[in-house]
Scaffold this active site. Structure first.
Site, PDB file in Angstrom:
ATOM      1  N   ARG A 124       2.409  -1.238   5.442  1.00 52.79           N
ATOM      2  CA  ARG A 124       3.190  -0.608   4.380  1.00 52.79           C
ATOM      3  C   ARG A 124       2.499  -0.783   3.044  1.00 52.79           C
ATOM      4  NH1 ARG A 124       6.168  -2.180   0.395  1.00 52.79           N
ATOM      5  NH2 ARG A 124       6.153  -4.348   1.041  1.00 52.79           N
ATOM      6  N   VAL A 125       2.531   0.287   2.247  1.00 52.18           N
ATOM      7  CA  VAL A 125       2.118   0.217   0.846  1.00 52.18           C
ATOM      8  C   VAL A 125       3.285   0.729   0.019  1.00 52.18           C
ATOM      9  CG1 VAL A 125      -0.370   0.390   1.226  1.00 52.18           C
ATOM     10  CG2 VAL A 125       0.983   2.467   0.972  1.00 52.18           C
ATOM     11  N   SER A 126       3.288   0.373  -1.264  1.00 50.87           N
ATOM     12  CA  SER A 126       4.433   0.702  -2.109  1.00 50.87           C
ATOM     13  C   SER A 126       4.379   2.083  -2.741  1.00 50.87           C
ATOM     14  CB  SER A 126       4.567  -0.341  -3.219  1.00 50.87           C
ATOM     15  OG  SER A 126       4.770  -1.607  -2.652  1.00 50.87           O
ATOM     16  N   THR A 127       3.178   2.575  -3.039  1.00 44.74           N
ATOM     17  CA  THR A 127       3.088   3.855  -3.750  1.00 44.74           C
ATOM     18  C   THR A 127       2.092   4.784  -3.071  1.00 44.74           C
ATOM     19  OG1 THR A 127       1.308   3.115  -5.204  1.00 44.74           O
ATOM     20  CG2 THR A 127       3.563   2.739  -5.969  1.00 44.74           C
ATOM     21  N   GLN A 157      -1.745   4.170  -3.143  1.00 39.37           N
ATOM     22  CA  GLN A 157      -2.360   3.130  -2.327  1.00 39.37           C
ATOM     23  C   GLN A 157      -2.606   3.663  -0.917  1.00 39.37           C
ATOM     24  OE1 GLN A 157       0.871   0.347  -2.829  1.00 39.37           O
ATOM     25  NE2 GLN A 157      -0.303  -0.857  -4.296  1.00 39.37           N
TER      26      GLN A 157
END
Length: 181
Positions: free
Chosen positions: A7-10, A13
Site C-alpha cells: 500500500r502507498v498513500s498517494t 507514490q
C-alpha cells in the site's frame, strides 16, 4: 498460501518496490492499493483478508503499510488470527505470528492496548461523572429553545403537520415528533 499486501498513500507514490520485496520473499500473489492508512475501509486489504484460510500467511514490507494505529493493527491481526492464518512483516522481524516469539510479542502488545483502552474508558467515565456533578449537560445542545419546543407542541396538537412545523424552525419533522408536552 502466502499473500502480500502493498500500500502507498498517494497516487504520486509507487507500490512496485514493495511488490518486488514481497515477491522475493515468496509471495506469488500481492494485493496492491493506493489509499491512506487512515482509511479503515481499504478494498484490497478487505479482499486479501476475506481470501485468507487456515495456514495462509499475509505478508507486508513494514507494519505501517498494514495499519496506521496500534488499535487498527491489533484489530487486523485479530481478523487474521480468527481465520487461523499467520502474519509477517519483512521490516519488523518481531511481528511474525508464524513464530512463537512473534506471537508472544503481538500478544503482549494486544494486552497493553487492551489495558490502555480500559484506562481511557475509566478516565472518560470519571470525567463525565464530575461534569454531571457540576451540573454540566451532556450530549448535543438542543436545536430548539424551551419556548420553541412549547410552541411546536401546541402547533402539533392543533393538527399542523410535522413537516410544516419542522420547516418553520429549521429542523426535521422527526425532531418535532419526539417533543413531549
Amino acid at each position: 498460501m502466502m499473500y502480500g499486501y502493498a500500500r502507498v498513500s498517494t497516487d504520486g507514490q509507487s507500490v512496485e518496490a514493495q511488490v518486488r520485496q514481497l515477491a522475493k520473499a515468496g509471495c506469488p500473489k500481492v494485493f496492491r492499493e493506493v489509499a491512506s492508512g487512515a482509511k479503515t475501509d481499504r478494498a484490497q486489504l478487505r479482499k486479501v483478508l476475506d481470501r485468507l484460510e487456515a495456514g495462509d500467511v499475509l505478508m507486508v514490507t513494514r507494519l505501517d503499510r498494514l495499519a496506521r494505529s496500534t488499535r487498527d493493527l491489533l484489530n487486523t491481526l485479530a481478523t487474521i488470527a480468527g481465520k487461523k492464518a499467520g502474519f509477517r512483516s519483512l521490516g519488523d522481524a518481531w511481528a511474525d505470528t508464524t513464530t512463537a516469539h512473534g506471537g508472544l510479542m503481538l500478544t503482549v502488545l494486544g494486552g497493553l492496548a487492551e489495558f490502555e483502552r480500559e484506562l481511557i474508558r475509566m478516565r472518560t467515565g470519571e470525567g463525565r461523572a464530575r461534569a454531571v456533578v457540576r451540573g454540566q449537560r451532556m450530549g448535543r445542545p438542543p436545536k430548539l429553545t424551551p419556548h420553541q419546543r412549547r410552541e411546536a407542541v401546541k402547533r402539533r396538537d392543533k393538527g399542523e403537520t410535522l413537516a410544516e412545523i419542522g420547516r418553520s424552525y429549521n429542523v426535521s419533522g422527526a425532531t418535532i415528533s419526539r417533543l413531549r408536552p
